[in-house]
Scaffold this active site. Structure first.
Site, mmCIF file in Angstrom:
data_model
loop_
_atom_site.group_PDB
_atom_site.id
_atom_site.type_symbol
_atom_site.label_atom_id
_atom_site.label_comp_id
_atom_site.label_asym_id
_atom_site.label_seq_id
_atom_site.Cartn_x
_atom_site.Cartn_y
_atom_site.Cartn_z
ATOM 1 N N ASP A 256 1.418 -8.605 5.788
ATOM 2 C CA ASP A 256 -0.031 -8.468 5.912
ATOM 3 C C ASP A 256 -0.509 -8.816 7.321
ATOM 4 O OD1 ASP A 256 0.303 -8.109 3.232
ATOM 5 O OD2 ASP A 256 -0.929 -9.804 2.588
ATOM 6 N N ASP B 176 -5.795 -5.658 8.490
ATOM 7 C CA ASP B 176 -4.558 -6.304 8.055
ATOM 8 C C ASP B 176 -3.435 -5.346 8.416
ATOM 9 O OD1 ASP B 176 -5.968 -8.405 6.920
ATOM 10 O OD2 ASP B 176 -4.986 -8.260 4.958
ATOM 11 N N ASP C 51 0.680 -0.207 1.066
ATOM 12 C CA ASP C 51 2.092 -0.159 0.670
ATOM 13 C C ASP C 51 2.346 -0.143 -0.836
ATOM 14 O OD1 ASP C 51 1.232 -2.780 0.710
ATOM 15 O OD2 ASP C 51 2.973 -3.582 1.756
ATOM 16 N N CYS D 119 5.633 -6.582 0.749
ATOM 17 C CA CYS D 119 4.654 -7.555 1.259
ATOM 18 C C CYS D 119 5.332 -8.826 1.760
ATOM 19 C CB CYS D 119 3.690 -7.965 0.158
ATOM 20 S SG CYS D 119 2.669 -6.645 -0.465
ATOM 21 N N HIS E 50 -4.384 -2.726 1.628
ATOM 22 C CA HIS E 50 -2.971 -2.537 1.938
ATOM 23 C C HIS E 50 -2.456 -1.219 1.337
ATOM 24 C CE1 HIS E 50 -2.889 -7.187 2.238
ATOM 25 N NE2 HIS E 50 -3.581 -6.624 3.205
HETATM 26 O O1 DAV Z 1 -1.789 -2.166 -5.200
HETATM 27 O O2 DAV Z 1 -3.237 -3.746 -5.134
HETATM 28 C C1 DAV Z 1 -1.269 -4.586 -3.091
HETATM 29 C C2 DAV Z 1 -0.471 -4.683 -1.854
HETATM 30 C C3 DAV Z 1 -0.519 -6.045 -1.357
HETATM 31 N N1 DAV Z 1 0.011 -6.159 -0.010
HETATM 32 C C4 DAV Z 1 -2.374 -3.067 -4.607
HETATM 33 C C5 DAV Z 1 -2.010 -3.324 -3.175
#
Ligand code: DAV
Length: 378
Positions: free
Chosen positions: A132, A212, A263, A363, A261
């Site tokens: 992040d 981020d 990913d 993550c 995010h």
């Molecule tokens: O799918 O809520 C979460 C990714 C966290 N880095 C989601 C994204």
């Protein structure tokens, strides 16, 4: 040519630096999500704190998790959760060490300590998700400014590592911090009304730089970014100005109405192969027309998995060791089977107890070194 014109010409010339010449020598080198992994940072959950609801936190908390924030906001995560997730992180680190990859961990940091800026006070969060906070563009680590008050100083938990990479020749670029004052968040944002006039709404105003790192995903010279509840237009423009022309930043938008995010939305796995979230990605931008699009089966959600800071799609939050091998959570068996069918070699590990902290394997990691060159795949 006069001195003056010469100076103007040199200003107009792109940085004139051949990034690729550092591919072999820099301790920092990674250009995409799939080249052979050589060095990685794995987060820790030691001392992890539950964030106090501020506007940007509230924007992404699923309704079913509100009780958790109410109960624990501003307090440490329950000890048992930390212990179990910590074991899984150590397990992830061991799997990669056994594969011959160099694994680094952040330094101890007191996230419970209250800090005060000229505008507000907060406690910290954790050092669980290096993804992040940092991203690697070739030989340069970019440190994100973040958008949660609880994450204002998070980067410092990794600064022993960053200073070491810097001493050994890596480049380290830190984005300007915003004030995160009242005006930084859009007072009119209502998470229950994420669309207005057919336009996605976000909690951040666009008066200061915010992003981020995990809203960016790298495919060599082409990097994709989404605007989100932690990444605004100024943040995207800041990154673009610093990495162009070696890297081209493409802004993309998908169907996640509370994005934070990228990913779990688009996951490039190899040159020409991308996994997409079937719920949020109905169509990829035309640049991907020549790529094979892989559609995963639905996630496996067990009753006791607390998804307090994420959607159900942590399933897709995997880490590629190379173009074939992918570390994936062991209970995601439909996905594991699908990956095998597509010719990949999944490496399942237990990671369920990490989910409640808001992420999975992608993550929890930062790929600092991968083999390979800076290439164009489109
Ligand atoms: O799918 O809520 C979460 C990714 C966290 N880095 C989601 C994204």
């Amino acid at each position: 040519m006069t001195t003056l014109t010469r100076r103007i010409v040199s200003l107009l010339t792109p940085r004139g630096r051949d990034v690729s010449s550092n591919a072999e020598t820099s301790p920092v080198w990674s250009c995409n999500e799939w080249d052979s992994l050589e060095e990685v940072v794995v987060g820790v959950v030691d001392g992890a704190m539950v964030p106090q609801g501020d506007a940007a936190v509230d924007a992404i908390i699923p309704e079913h998790a509100e009780w958790f924030i109410k109960k624990y906001g501003g307090k440490p995560f329950p000890e048992e959760m930390i212990e179990k997730a910590g074991e899984e992180l150590d397990g992830l680190a061991k799997v990669m060490t056994d594969l011959g990859i160099t694994v680094k961990r952040p330094q101890p940091f007191d996230f419970s300590k209250k800090y005060t800026t000229p505008w507000w006070s907060s406690r910290g969060l954790y050092a669980a998700m290096p993804r992040d906070v940092f991203m690697v563009f070739g030989d340069t680590i970019i440190e994100a400014p973040m958008a949660w008050r609880s994450r204002y100083f998070e980067g410092f938990a990794f600064h022993d590592l960053m200073n070491d990479y810097f001493k050994r020749g890596g480049r380290w670029l830190v984005a300007p911090k915003s004030t995160m004052d009242e005006e930084f968040y859009d007072k009119n944002y209502d998470s229950r009304v994420p669309m207005k006039d057919n336009k996605k709404q976000f909690v951040l105003a666009n008066n200061e730089i915010a992003f981020d790192a995990a809203d960016f995903v790298r495919c060599g010279k082409d990097v994709f970014v989404q605007k989100s509840n932690v990444t605004n237009d100024m943040g995207i423009e800041w990154v673009r100005r610093h990495v162009d022309p070696e890297f081209k930043i493409h802004e993309v938008e998908f169907g996640d109405l509370h994005p934070m995010h990228i990913d779990t939305t688009i996951v490039p796995l190899a040159p020409g192969k991308i996994l997409v979230n079937p719920e949020w990605v109905k169509k990829l931008p035309p640049i991907f027309d020549s790529w094979e699009v892989l559609t995963p089966p639905p996630p496996v959600i067990s009753e006791d998995t607390g998804l307090y800071f994420s959607s159900d799609w942590l399933t897709l939050n995997m880490l590629s060791i190379d173009e074939k091998r992918i570390i994936v959570e062991e209970q995601e068996t439909p996905l594991i089977e699908a990956l095998k069918k597509w010719g990949f070699e999944p490496i399942p590990i237990p990671f369920r107890n990490f989910y409640p902290f808001g992420g999975s394997v992608h993550c929890a990691t930062l790929d600092v070194r991968r083999k390979g060159r800076l290439e164009s795949y489109f």
